[in-house]
Design a protein around this motif. Structure first.
Motif, short mmCIF file in Angstrom:
data_model
loop_
_atom_site.label_atom_id
_atom_site.label_comp_id
_atom_site.label_asym_id
_atom_site.label_seq_id
_atom_site.Cartn_x
_atom_site.Cartn_y
_atom_site.Cartn_z
N VAL A 117 47.23 -20.18 -68.31
CA VAL A 117 47.60 -20.47 -66.92
C VAL A 117 47.40 -19.22 -66.07
CG1 VAL A 117 49.53 -21.02 -65.40
CG2 VAL A 117 49.23 -22.27 -67.52
N ILE A 118 47.83 -18.06 -66.62
CA ILE A 118 47.70 -16.83 -65.84
C ILE A 118 46.24 -16.49 -65.61
CG2 ILE A 118 48.04 -14.34 -66.00
CD1 ILE A 118 50.77 -15.10 -67.34
N LYS A 119 45.44 -16.62 -66.67
CA LYS A 119 44.01 -16.35 -66.53
C LYS A 119 43.41 -17.26 -65.45
CE LYS A 119 39.72 -15.28 -67.33
NZ LYS A 119 39.28 -14.54 -66.14
N ALA A 120 43.83 -18.52 -65.44
CA ALA A 120 43.25 -19.48 -64.50
C ALA A 120 43.65 -19.20 -63.06
CB ALA A 120 43.66 -20.90 -64.88
N THR A 121 44.86 -18.63 -62.85
CA THR A 121 45.33 -18.44 -61.47
C THR A 121 45.08 -17.02 -60.96
OG1 THR A 121 47.50 -18.25 -62.48
CG2 THR A 121 47.10 -20.21 -61.18
N LEU A 122 44.60 -16.10 -61.84
CA LEU A 122 44.37 -14.73 -61.40
C LEU A 122 43.31 -14.69 -60.31
CD1 LEU A 122 44.18 -12.38 -64.51
CD2 LEU A 122 45.83 -12.33 -62.65
N PRO A 123 43.61 -14.02 -59.20
CA PRO A 123 42.56 -13.87 -58.18
C PRO A 123 41.47 -12.91 -58.66
CG PRO A 123 44.71 -13.07 -57.38
CD PRO A 123 44.88 -13.41 -58.80
N ASP A 124 41.86 -11.95 -59.52
CA ASP A 124 40.95 -10.91 -59.98
C ASP A 124 40.19 -11.39 -61.22
OD1 ASP A 124 39.69 -8.68 -60.82
OD2 ASP A 124 41.45 -7.36 -60.77
N LYS A 125 38.93 -11.79 -61.06
CA LYS A 125 38.20 -12.41 -62.17
C LYS A 125 37.71 -11.39 -63.20
CE LYS A 125 38.91 -16.46 -60.71
NZ LYS A 125 40.15 -17.02 -61.24
N ASP A 126 37.90 -10.07 -62.91
CA ASP A 126 37.44 -9.05 -63.86
C ASP A 126 38.34 -8.96 -65.08
OD1 ASP A 126 35.36 -8.47 -62.30
OD2 ASP A 126 36.30 -6.74 -61.31
N ILE A 127 39.57 -9.47 -64.94
CA ILE A 127 40.51 -9.38 -66.06
C ILE A 127 40.22 -10.53 -67.03
CG2 ILE A 127 42.95 -9.40 -66.71
CD1 ILE A 127 43.59 -8.37 -63.90
N SER A 128 39.92 -10.18 -68.29
CA SER A 128 39.51 -11.21 -69.24
C SER A 128 40.71 -11.84 -69.92
CB SER A 128 38.58 -10.61 -70.29
OG SER A 128 39.34 -9.81 -71.16
N LEU A 129 40.46 -12.99 -70.57
CA LEU A 129 41.51 -13.65 -71.32
C LEU A 129 42.03 -12.72 -72.42
CD1 LEU A 129 43.02 -16.31 -71.53
CD2 LEU A 129 41.34 -17.06 -73.19
#
Lengths: 181, 440
Positions: B396-408
């Motif tokens: 859920v956190i990965k999906a809602t993060l505005p910063d797409k550089d942060i990986s799962l």
């Protein structure tokens, strides 16, 4: 209110979609009404020492109504709980197998609700003919059959939604076979 | 086949079907249906049980809590209360090392006290506090880890849908479960704070920030006036007072508290002008969908526990476990390991509904407290939400993060220390049941 997508659908499919959304919206309004009624009861009790009769009974009966009215839309929108981690990988690598599995799962869903329907119909007839009610006579009573009818109607709707999903998977399966050749 | 064999086969079949992607309620309900059909030799009994679960089984006054608390949770997520409390916590903790991380935990704890859906907190704080921590130079891994770790507080601190679900399965009072969740929830929050302080002192590089640059940004930021702070805090105090105060003070039943809380959240979002008619429709409709899928799970799980009872599996399972050298502690360890493993693949509700009917009869001879057992179950299952391969909170956190550089991978790696702390807290809770039972 949920928007209704009217693009490129046959009359029957559009009518069905509208029907499912209407049930969903009735359920949504119901939740709001439930909240208002309970608040009214609480305020009447504290301010005027005059609780509203029958609120617990109404709440209890409402749950079935709210849940089943919204299930059609929940199924259509893919909101039923599932563990899709493994499944998504299958769909990614082998889309056809994914479609076959989905067809199977939706058929199972259909079977599940048909089973509920088989039990719900006699219960509805019984409560209608018997004039069953809940509550205490003289203070507050409410007839049982409308809620049983909602259960029957909703189950039929959910079965139809599963059927439309199965049809969609099968169409996709046939089309994917056609494009490969 | 004997009853026990049918029961065992059913549990295995249910788990396999769920893992391969079948809808959880359908897998639970349909397999149980077929098993009862086989055991009783006709469709009459399973149809009767299933319809009972779907109609009069749902007609319970206290099930009203679920739609009302879900509605309240979605309303408060809608009106930026999460951001408000985070601003205040930030301001209060700005001078402390790792203060933004601690502020995230604190804000989550407060937010948990007014919402019962933890996925809501995960998505709110992924949007609010991760960018803020990044702005101050905190490392991405730490930032997402804090958010993932503290999102599980929502399930433990009342009002919580998980506590309600367990109360329903174990046939306990919702108010008792709400009373039991508070101290373990606060304990976990304090353990997180201790972890963050330790990291800030011993591994400042891991957290990041705390340099000249971040201090410069902090200086630029204005001060919050007393009036602003009051404005941001008052809605929280009102809602907490209404809901928890109402329940603990014995003024409201939990269902009434849910209705009053939802009404309060509605009024607050109207005052804050955060609610338009389309948004309100969306909230109501979303509430309905969540409630429909949650309660359908309960219908299916009722069918499943009837099937288990008919098959006699739990009793037999208990006798078998009692005959091994495991003993009481060993059985608990097995239980917790199973919870954590299942938590990596399934959502907490499904885990509770599958595991509790199977293990309650097993634990009965040991004379355990069922309220305490519920807290253990919820914390155990929640650990799995933070661990790979499929920890749902992390997704859920990965999906809602505005910063797409942060990986799962970053999310899982960042959440790991918090999962370890959770396990330590769980061990503490198991060793000292009194922690969960202070108010009960």
């Amino acid at each position: 209110m949920k928007e209704f997508d009217a693009s490129k659908k046959t009359g029957l499919a559009r009518a069905f979609e509208l029907w499912v959304l209407s049930l969903n919206n009735i359920g949504a309004i119901w939740i709001f009404v439930l909240m208002v009624i309970i608040n009214a009861d609480v305020f009447a009790r504290f301010l005027f020492n005059a609780p509203i009769n029958g609120v617990p009974e109404m709440v209890a009966l409402s749950i079935v109504g709210i849940v089943f009215l919204q299930l059609g839309e929940a199924v259509r929108a893919g909101r039923l709980t599932r563990s899709d981690g493994f499944f998504n990988k299958v769909v990614e690598k082998r889309p056809k197998l994914g479609l076959v599995l989905n067809t199977f799962y939706d058929l199972c869903g259909m079977a599940f609700f048909i089973a509920i329907l088989f039990g719900a119909i006699p219960i509805f007839i019984e409560s209608y003919q018997g004039g069953y009610y809940v509550g205490t006579e003289g203070i507050f009573i409410i007839a049982e059959w409308p809620i049983r009818l909602i259960l029957v109607i909703s189950c039929i709707t959910v079965v139809a939604v599963f059927l439309s999903l199965v049809k969609r998977h099968l169409t996709a399966l046939i089309n994917s076979g056609a494009t490969e050749q | 086949m004997t009853g026990v064999e049918v029961g065992l086969l059913s549990v295995v079949a249910i788990l396999l079907l769920i893992y391969s992607g079948m809808y959880v309620p359908v897998a639970l309900g349909l397999v149980s249906f077929v098993s009862v059909w086989y055991l009783r030799g006709s469709t009459e009994a399973p149809i009767y049980l299933l319809t009972l679960a779907a109609s009069s089984g749902l007609e319970e006054y206290h099930y009203g809590v679920i739609p009302l608390f879900v509605l309240m949770g979605l309303l408060v997520s809608q009106c930026d209360l999460g951001r408000d409390i985070y601003d205040v916590a930030n301001y209060a903790l700005r001078k402390i090392k790792g203060g933004l991380g601690i502020a995230t935990v604190a804000a989550n704890t407060a937010f948990a006290a007014i919402t019962g859906v933890s996925i809501a907190s995960a998505s709110v704080f992924a949007r609010v506090s991760v960018p803020e921590m990044r702005r101050f130079g905190y490392s991405p891994r730490f930032a997402v880890g804090v958010v993932a770790g503290s999102s599980v507080l929502g399930m433990l601190i009342p009002p919580s849908v998980m506590l309600i679900i367990y109360a329903i399965v174990a046939e306990l009072s919702v108010a008792d479960m709400f009373k039991a969740g508070i101290i373990p929830g606060l304990l976990l929050a304090f353990a997180y704070v201790a972890l963050i302080l330790c990291m800030a002192i011993f591994f400042p590089k891991y957290i990041g920030g705390q340099d000249e640059k971040s201090r410069a940004i902090a200086k630029e930021q204005g001060v919050l006036s007393g009036l602003e702070i009051t404005k941001k805090i008052v809605p929280f105090l009102v809602l907490i007072l209404l809901v928890l105060g109402g329940i603990y003070g014995g003024l409201f039943t939990p269902t009434e508290a849910g209705a009053v809380g939802a009404m309060g959240a509605l009024v607050i979002s109207l005052i804050k002008r955060k609610l338009t008619r389309p948004v309100f429709w969306q909230v109501l409709s979303e509430t309905g969908n969540i409630v429909a899928s949650l309660l359908l799970l309960i219908v299916a799980a009722t069918m499943y526990s009837r099937m288990l009872a008919i098959s006699g599996l739990p009793t037999e399972f208990g006798v078998w476990l009692g005959g091994t050298d495991l003993g009481y502690v060993g059985i608990l360890v097995v239980y917790v390991i199973m919870l954590v493993v299942m938590g990596t693949i399934l959502d907490t509700t499904s885990i509770i509904l599958i595991m509790v009917p199977l293990f309650l009869p097993v634990m009965q001879p040991y004379d355990i407290n069922l309220v305490w057992f519920g807290i253990i179950t919820i914390v155990g299952a929640e650990i799995g939400l933070l661990t790979p391969p499929l920890g749902i909170s992390c997704y859920v956190i990965k999906a809602t993060l505005p910063d797409k550089d942060i990986s799962l991978f970053d999310v899982f790696a960042g959440a790991f220390p918090f999962a370890v702390v959770m396990l330590l807290v769980l061990i503490l809770l198991i060793a000292y049941p009194g922690i969960s039972l202070i108010f009960v």
